[in-house]
Write a protein that holds these residues in place. Structure first.
Motif, PDB file in Angstrom:
ATOM      1  N   VAL A   1      -7.591  28.917  81.219  1.00  0.00           N
ATOM      2  CA  VAL A   1      -8.828  29.634  81.556  1.00  0.00           C
ATOM      3  C   VAL A   1      -9.127  28.691  82.989  1.00  0.00           C
ATOM      4  O   VAL A   1      -8.631  27.764  83.204  1.00  0.00           O
ATOM      5  CB  VAL A   1      -9.858  29.141  80.498  1.00  0.00           C
ATOM      6  CG1 VAL A   1     -10.055  27.567  80.228  1.00  0.00           C
ATOM      7  CG2 VAL A   1     -11.448  29.400  80.882  1.00  0.00           C
ATOM      8  N   MET A   2      -9.645  29.576  83.804  1.00  0.00           N
ATOM      9  CA  MET A   2     -10.286  29.199  85.094  1.00  0.00           C
ATOM     10  C   MET A   2     -11.800  29.041  85.079  1.00  0.00           C
ATOM     11  O   MET A   2     -12.259  30.076  85.432  1.00  0.00           O
ATOM     12  CB  MET A   2      -9.565  30.126  86.226  1.00  0.00           C
ATOM     13  CG  MET A   2      -8.030  30.012  86.259  1.00  0.00           C
ATOM     14  SD  MET A   2      -7.834  31.601  87.389  1.00  0.00           S
ATOM     15  CE  MET A   2      -7.877  32.740  85.960  1.00  0.00           C
ATOM     16  N   PRO A   3     -12.268  27.707  84.952  1.00  0.00           N
ATOM     17  CA  PRO A   3     -13.611  27.694  84.718  1.00  0.00           C
ATOM     18  C   PRO A   3     -14.643  28.024  85.827  1.00  0.00           C
ATOM     19  O   PRO A   3     -15.643  28.543  85.560  1.00  0.00           O
ATOM     20  CB  PRO A   3     -14.176  26.369  84.306  1.00  0.00           C
ATOM     21  CG  PRO A   3     -12.847  25.388  84.812  1.00  0.00           C
ATOM     22  CD  PRO A   3     -11.658  26.405  84.723  1.00  0.00           C
TER      23      PRO A   3
ATOM     24  N   VAL B   1       2.527  21.338 101.241  1.00  0.00           N
ATOM     25  CA  VAL B   1       3.077  20.246 100.593  1.00  0.00           C
ATOM     26  C   VAL B   1       3.896  20.575  99.060  1.00  0.00           C
ATOM     27  O   VAL B   1       4.572  19.733  98.590  1.00  0.00           O
ATOM     28  CB  VAL B   1       2.234  19.029 100.265  1.00  0.00           C
ATOM     29  CG1 VAL B   1       2.135  18.370 101.615  1.00  0.00           C
ATOM     30  CG2 VAL B   1       0.961  19.490  99.695  1.00  0.00           C
ATOM     31  N   ARG B   2       3.303  21.625  98.654  1.00  0.00           N
ATOM     32  CA  ARG B   2       3.566  22.040  97.133  1.00  0.00           C
ATOM     33  C   ARG B   2       3.487  20.859  96.424  1.00  0.00           C
ATOM     34  O   ARG B   2       4.412  20.372  95.578  1.00  0.00           O
ATOM     35  CB  ARG B   2       5.106  22.403  97.197  1.00  0.00           C
ATOM     36  CG  ARG B   2       5.419  23.593  98.034  1.00  0.00           C
ATOM     37  CD  ARG B   2       4.586  24.822  97.815  1.00  0.00           C
ATOM     38  NE  ARG B   2       4.525  25.129  96.411  1.00  0.00           N
ATOM     39  CZ  ARG B   2       3.315  25.629  95.893  1.00  0.00           C
ATOM     40  NH1 ARG B   2       2.214  25.361  96.327  1.00  0.00           N
ATOM     41  NH2 ARG B   2       3.326  25.978  94.477  1.00  0.00           N
ATOM     42  N   VAL B   3       2.411  20.196  96.229  1.00  0.00           N
ATOM     43  CA  VAL B   3       1.937  19.249  95.123  1.00  0.00           C
ATOM     44  C   VAL B   3       0.773  19.764  94.544  1.00  0.00           C
ATOM     45  O   VAL B   3      -0.252  20.169  94.822  1.00  0.00           O
ATOM     46  CB  VAL B   3       1.588  17.702  95.993  1.00  0.00           C
ATOM     47  CG1 VAL B   3       1.346  16.623  95.054  1.00  0.00           C
ATOM     48  CG2 VAL B   3       2.903  17.356  96.906  1.00  0.00           C
TER      49      VAL B   3
ATOM     50  N   THR C   1      -6.006  37.763  84.872  1.00  0.00           N
ATOM     51  CA  THR C   1      -5.676  36.272  84.822  1.00  0.00           C
ATOM     52  C   THR C   1      -4.812  36.342  85.976  1.00  0.00           C
ATOM     53  O   THR C   1      -4.367  37.368  86.580  1.00  0.00           O
ATOM     54  CB  THR C   1      -5.124  35.670  83.479  1.00  0.00           C
ATOM     55  OG1 THR C   1      -5.549  34.412  83.306  1.00  0.00           O
ATOM     56  CG2 THR C   1      -3.507  35.988  83.686  1.00  0.00           C
ATOM     57  N   TYR C   2      -4.628  34.923  86.444  1.00  0.00           N
ATOM     58  CA  TYR C   2      -3.869  34.626  87.755  1.00  0.00           C
ATOM     59  C   TYR C   2      -2.310  34.949  87.147  1.00  0.00           C
ATOM     60  O   TYR C   2      -1.734  34.706  86.225  1.00  0.00           O
ATOM     61  CB  TYR C   2      -3.972  33.076  87.835  1.00  0.00           C
ATOM     62  CG  TYR C   2      -2.938  32.637  89.106  1.00  0.00           C
ATOM     63  CD1 TYR C   2      -2.933  33.151  90.216  1.00  0.00           C
ATOM     64  CD2 TYR C   2      -2.160  31.554  88.789  1.00  0.00           C
ATOM     65  CE1 TYR C   2      -2.284  32.772  91.227  1.00  0.00           C
ATOM     66  CE2 TYR C   2      -1.403  31.008  89.630  1.00  0.00           C
ATOM     67  CZ  TYR C   2      -1.452  31.621  91.079  1.00  0.00           C
ATOM     68  OH  TYR C   2      -0.504  31.255  91.955  1.00  0.00           O
ATOM     69  N   VAL C   3      -1.676  35.597  88.352  1.00  0.00           N
ATOM     70  CA  VAL C   3      -0.458  35.969  87.964  1.00  0.00           C
ATOM     71  C   VAL C   3       0.661  35.039  87.800  1.00  0.00           C
ATOM     72  O   VAL C   3       1.715  35.251  87.132  1.00  0.00           O
ATOM     73  CB  VAL C   3       0.290  36.922  89.214  1.00  0.00           C
ATOM     74  CG1 VAL C   3      -0.235  38.592  89.141  1.00  0.00           C
ATOM     75  CG2 VAL C   3       0.042  36.547  90.502  1.00  0.00           C
TER      76      VAL C   3
ATOM     77  N   CYS D   1       0.810  23.656  91.113  1.00  0.00           N
ATOM     78  CA  CYS D   1       0.459  23.695  89.894  1.00  0.00           C
ATOM     79  C   CYS D   1       1.340  24.712  89.021  1.00  0.00           C
ATOM     80  O   CYS D   1       1.298  24.622  87.658  1.00  0.00           O
ATOM     81  CB  CYS D   1      -1.028  24.387  90.026  1.00  0.00           C
ATOM     82  SG  CYS D   1      -2.044  24.894  88.733  1.00  0.00           S
ATOM     83  N   GLN D   2       1.935  25.617  90.021  1.00  0.00           N
ATOM     84  CA  GLN D   2       3.056  26.362  89.217  1.00  0.00           C
ATOM     85  C   GLN D   2       4.048  25.831  88.468  1.00  0.00           C
ATOM     86  O   GLN D   2       4.252  26.069  87.264  1.00  0.00           O
ATOM     87  CB  GLN D   2       3.542  27.234  90.310  1.00  0.00           C
ATOM     88  CG  GLN D   2       4.343  28.466  89.789  1.00  0.00           C
ATOM     89  CD  GLN D   2       3.583  29.471  89.104  1.00  0.00           C
ATOM     90  OE1 GLN D   2       2.369  29.838  89.581  1.00  0.00           O
ATOM     91  NE2 GLN D   2       4.007  30.125  88.130  1.00  0.00           N
ATOM     92  N   GLU D   3       4.219  24.644  89.059  1.00  0.00           N
ATOM     93  CA  GLU D   3       5.143  23.958  87.916  1.00  0.00           C
ATOM     94  C   GLU D   3       4.564  23.492  86.572  1.00  0.00           C
ATOM     95  O   GLU D   3       5.042  23.230  85.608  1.00  0.00           O
ATOM     96  CB  GLU D   3       5.987  22.778  88.684  1.00  0.00           C
ATOM     97  CG  GLU D   3       7.138  22.134  87.695  1.00  0.00           C
ATOM     98  CD  GLU D   3       7.589  20.685  88.383  1.00  0.00           C
ATOM     99  OE1 GLU D   3       8.696  20.382  87.757  1.00  0.00           O
ATOM    100  OE2 GLU D   3       7.089  20.137  89.054  1.00  0.00           O
TER     101      GLU D   3
HETATM  102  C1  LIG Z   1      -5.928  30.084  89.653  1.00  0.00           C
HETATM  103  C2  LIG Z   1      -4.669  29.527  90.462  1.00  0.00           C
HETATM  104  N1  LIG Z   1      -3.962  28.511  89.918  1.00  0.00           N
HETATM  105  C3  LIG Z   1      -2.829  28.148  90.591  1.00  0.00           C
HETATM  106  C4  LIG Z   1      -2.361  28.362  91.822  1.00  0.00           C
HETATM  107  C5  LIG Z   1      -1.227  27.915  92.608  1.00  0.00           C
HETATM  108  O1  LIG Z   1      -1.375  26.924  92.854  1.00  0.00           O
HETATM  109  P1  LIG Z   1      -0.263  25.882  93.525  1.00  0.00           P
HETATM  110  O2  LIG Z   1      -0.179  26.416  94.834  1.00  0.00           O
HETATM  111  O3  LIG Z   1      -0.682  24.519  93.504  1.00  0.00           O
HETATM  112  O4  LIG Z   1       0.978  26.366  92.808  1.00  0.00           O
HETATM  113  C6  LIG Z   1      -3.379  29.476  92.501  1.00  0.00           C
HETATM  114  C7  LIG Z   1      -2.982  29.826  93.745  1.00  0.00           C
HETATM  115  O5  LIG Z   1      -3.537  30.871  94.235  1.00  0.00           O
HETATM  116  C8  LIG Z   1      -4.597  30.092  91.857  1.00  0.00           C
HETATM  117  O6  LIG Z   1      -5.343  30.913  92.173  1.00  0.00           O
END
Ligand SMILES: Cc1ncc(COP(=O)(O)O)c(C=O)c1O
Length: 431
Positions: A195-197, A268-270, A146-148, A121-123
Motif C-alpha cells: 500500500v502507498m498511503p 545513488v540507488r539507496v 499499483t506501482y509496476v 526501494c526496489q531491492e
Molecule cells: C511507489 C514507488 N515506490 C518505489 C519507487 C522506486 O524507488 P527506488 O528508486 O528507491 O527504487 C517508486 C519510483 O517511482 C515509486 O513510485
C-alpha cells in the motif's frame, strides 16, 4: 542490431517467466517511447525535479559524512577509508541515521537494527517478497492500480499479486476483506498487502486516517503484513499529512519499504526497509525479520554501496536528520507544478469531455478520457502531437483502459502549459 538475424541460442520460453511478463516489458516500452520522441513534452516520466541537483553537493555530502564518522563514531583515518572503500555491513552504514530521520519526520521510535539499507526501494520490495513467498500458496495483495515495480518484483519471485480495488479513500476495505476470504478459500495464503498511503503512484490518491486505522485492525484480524511504501509523503500541501501506518502500528504489522529517490536523488540507488517483526527460528531462538532479509540481501547485492550511503548520510546530517527540512524546495516546486497542471486542465477541459482527480500532494494526476488510452494512442500522441503520458493500463491487473497518468514533477510551468496545449490537440483529434 547485427545479432537480430542470427540463429537463436536460447528460447524465451526456456527462461524464467518474468522475461515475458508484460509488467517487465511495460517499463521498457515506456522508456523506449520516451527515447524515440526526445522533443515531446513528457508527462510520462515519474522522475523528480533536477532543479536542485549540483555535482558539488555530492562532494560536500561525502565530506560531511566523513566528518561524522570521525566526530560521532570516533573513526580514525584508516577506518574512514575502509568504511568508504571496502565491502561493508550487509544491513548498511547509515541505518542509525535513517532511524533518527524517521523519528524526526514521522515521530516513530525505530530500532536501528530493524533497518536494512538497500539498493533502492526496489531491492527492499524484492527482499521482502522473496522472504514471504515460502511456497506456492503465498500471494501478495496490492491496491489496483499499483506501482509496476511491486508487480515486477513479485514476478521475479513467482508470487501472484491479487488486486484490491481502490476507492475515494485510497482503498476499498470491503473488497480487501472479500479478497482475503477468496484467496483463503482457494487454499492460498495472503501474506501481505502492498500500500502507498500518500499521493500514490500512479493514482495520486491518499488513504484517509480512518482507513489507515481500519487497515491496521484488519491486518491484525486477518494476520497479514502491511508493506508501506511512501516515496511522496513529504510532498503534500502544508499540514496535510495523516500519520504513517508505521506510526499508528502497535502490533508490528507494518514493514516499511523506503525510497530515497525523490527525497535525496535516484542516482545513488539507496533505499531501505524497516522490519521489526520477530521471527521464531527452528531452534527456538528469536530474530528480527530485518536479519532474515539481510541474509537474503547478502546473496543479492552483498551490501549497498557505502559511497552512495555516505552521500545520503551527508545530506541527512546537513539537514538535521530531517528529510522534510531537506526537501522544502522540492515540496514547494511540486505544489507549484501541481497547481499549474490542475489549473491548466480546468482552463482547457473544464467543460469536458475529460475528467481528472485533484491530489493534494505528490506529482501524479489521473485523467479519464472517452477513448482507449492504450499504447497505440500514446504512440500517436507522441508522433503527431509531441506529448507523452503514461497509459494507466500498465498499472492495473486488468482495466484502466480509458485513463492516463500525468506526471508533473520534472517540468517547468511553461512546459506544463505547452504540454497541455499539445494534449488538448491530441484529445481533440481522438474525439
Ligand atoms: C511507489 C514507488 N515506490 C518505489 C519507487 C522506486 O524507488 P527506488 O528508486 O528507491 O527504487 C517508486 C519510483 O517511482 C515509486 O513510485
Amino acid at each position: 542490431m547485427i545479432w537480430a538475424s542470427r540463429d537463436a541460442d536460447l528460447h524465451a520460453l526456456d527462461l524464467h517467466p518474468a522475461v515475458i511478463d508484460p509488467t517487465l516489458r511495460s517499463m521498457n516500452f515506456l522508456n523506449e517511447v520516451s527515447h524515440r520522441f526526445p522533443d515531446a513534452v513528457s508527462f510520462a516520466a515519474g522522475r523528480p525535479t533536477e532543479d536542485f541537483y549540483h555535482v558539488t553537493d555530492l562532494h560536500r555530502y561525502l565530506d560531511v559524512f566523513c566528518s561524522h564518522l570521525v566526530d560521532a563514531r570516533r573513526a580514525d583515518t584508516a577506518q574512514v577509508r575502509r568504511t568508504l572503500f571496502q565491502y561493508g555491513r550487509t544491513k548498511g552504514i547509515i541505518h542509525d541515521l535513517i532511524a533518527q530521520q524517521l523519528g524526526r519526520d514521522d515521530g516513530v521510535d525505530i530500532d536501528p537494527e530493524a533497518v536494512v539499507m538497500t539498493v533502492g526501494c526496489q531491492e527492499a520490495m524484492l527482499l521482502v517478497l522473496r522472504a514471504l513467498r515460502a511456497d506456492g500458496r503465498d500471494v501478495v495483495l496490492a491496491v489496483d492500480p499499483t506501482y509496476v515495480g511491486l508487480r515486477g518484483a513479485a514476478a521475479l519471485v513467482d508470487m501472484p499479486v491479487h488486486p484490491v480495488r481502490d476507492g475515494p479513500d485510497g482503498l476499498d476495505l470491503d473488497d480487501l476483506v472479500d479478497r482475503i476470504g477468496g484467496v483463503r478459500r482457494a487454499g492460498l495464503r495472503p501474506r501481505a498487502l502492498y500500500v502507498m498511503p500518500d499521493f500514490a503512484n500512479p493514482s495520486g490518491v491518499s488513504l484517509s486516517e480512518t482507513t489507515r486505522r481500519r487497515l491496521l485492525d484488519l491486518a491484525v484480524e486477518y494476520d497479514i503484513l502491511l508493506l508501506e511504501d511512501n516515496p511522496y509523503g513529504l510532498f503534500g500541501d502544508d499540514g496535510d499529512r495523516p500519520p504513517s501506518l508505521r506510526s499508528m502500528d502497535t502490533a508490528r504489522r507494518v514493514v516499511t519499504l523506503g525510497s530515497l529517490a525523490k527525497t535525496c536523488l535516484p542516482g545513488v540507488r539507496v533505499g531501505y526497509l524497516v522490519a521489526d517483526q520477530i521471527v521464531a527460528a527452528t531452534d527456538g531462538s528469536r530474530h528480527l525479520f530485518a536479519d532474515e532479509l539481510a541474509r537474503i540481501k547478502s546473496m543479492v547485492t552483498v551490501n549497498t554501496s557505502p559511497i552512495a550511503q555516505a552521500i545520503v548520510g551527508g545530506r541527512l546530517l546537513e539537514h538535521g536528520l530531517s528529510l522534510a527540512a531537506a526537501t522544502s524546495r522540492e515540496t514547494a516546486l511540486y505544489r507549484r507544478n501541481r497547481r499549474a497542471l490542475l489549473t491548466g486542465l480546468a482552463e482547457r477541459f473544464g467543460t469536458g469531455p475529460v475528467t481528472w482527480n485533484t491530489p493534494r500532494g505528490g506529482y501524479f494526476v489521473v485523467l479519464t478520457v472517452p477513448f482507449a488510452a492504450d499504447d497505440a494512442a500514446l504512440e500517436r500522441s507522441a508522433a503527431e502531437h509531441g506529448v507523452l503520458w503514461t497509459p494507466m493500463h500498465h498499472f492495473y491487473a486488468a482495466g484502466g483502459m480509458n485513463q492516463i497518468r500525468l506526471a508533473c514533477g520534472a517540468l517547468s510551468p511553461a512546459e506544463i502549459d505547452r504540454g497541455l496545449d499539445r494534449l488538448a490537440g491530441f484529445l481533440d483529434a481522438m474525439s
